[in-house]
Design a protein around this motif. Structure first.
Motif, PDB file in Angstrom:
ATOM      1  N   ASN A 142       0.873  -1.163   0.000  1.00  0.00           N
ATOM      2  CA  ASN A 142       0.000   0.000   0.000  1.00  0.00           C
ATOM      3  C   ASN A 142       0.915   1.218   0.000  1.00  0.00           C
ATOM      4  O   ASN A 142       1.466   1.596   1.039  1.00  0.00           O
TER       5      ASN A 142
ATOM      6  N   THR B 241       0.384   4.248  -0.091  1.00  0.00           N
ATOM      7  CA  THR B 241      -0.052   5.438   0.629  1.00  0.00           C
ATOM      8  C   THR B 241       0.458   5.453   2.071  1.00  0.00           C
ATOM      9  O   THR B 241       0.362   6.472   2.748  1.00  0.00           O
TER      10      THR B 241
ATOM     11  N   GLU C 283      -2.883  -0.232  -5.568  1.00  0.00           N
ATOM     12  CA  GLU C 283      -3.430   0.648  -6.599  1.00  0.00           C
ATOM     13  C   GLU C 283      -3.579  -0.055  -7.948  1.00  0.00           C
ATOM     14  O   GLU C 283      -4.261   0.450  -8.833  1.00  0.00           O
TER      15      GLU C 283
END
Length: 73
Positions: free
Chosen positions: A9, A11, A39
């Motif tokens: 991930n 982020t 993503e």
């Protein structure tokens, strides 16, 4: 275990550094891995995957667990 899938991930702060350390570790032991991001549109699990490593949070882990439920990993 010889074949790994790393689900990242991007982020999450520091995820890139963790992925780099894990991929270096696996490479140094001649173990194969595939890296995918949360993503990515298609996050298929390669045949023969022995272990999934998730880098992120609870959601990353739960999603990977759900995707791999049919694969006996």
């Amino acid at each position: 275990m010889k074949k790994f899938l790393i689900v990242e991930n991007k982020t999450k702060a520091g995820s890139g550094e963790v992925v780099e350390r894990i991929s270096n570790y696996l490479s140094s032991r001649n173990l194969s891995y595939k890296l995918v991001s949360t993503e990515d549109d298609k996050k298929s699990i390669p045949d023969g995957t022995d272990c999934i490593i998730t880098i992120g949070g609870d959601g990353t882990l739960i999603h990977a667990a759900a995707e791999s439920a049919c694969c006996n990993i």
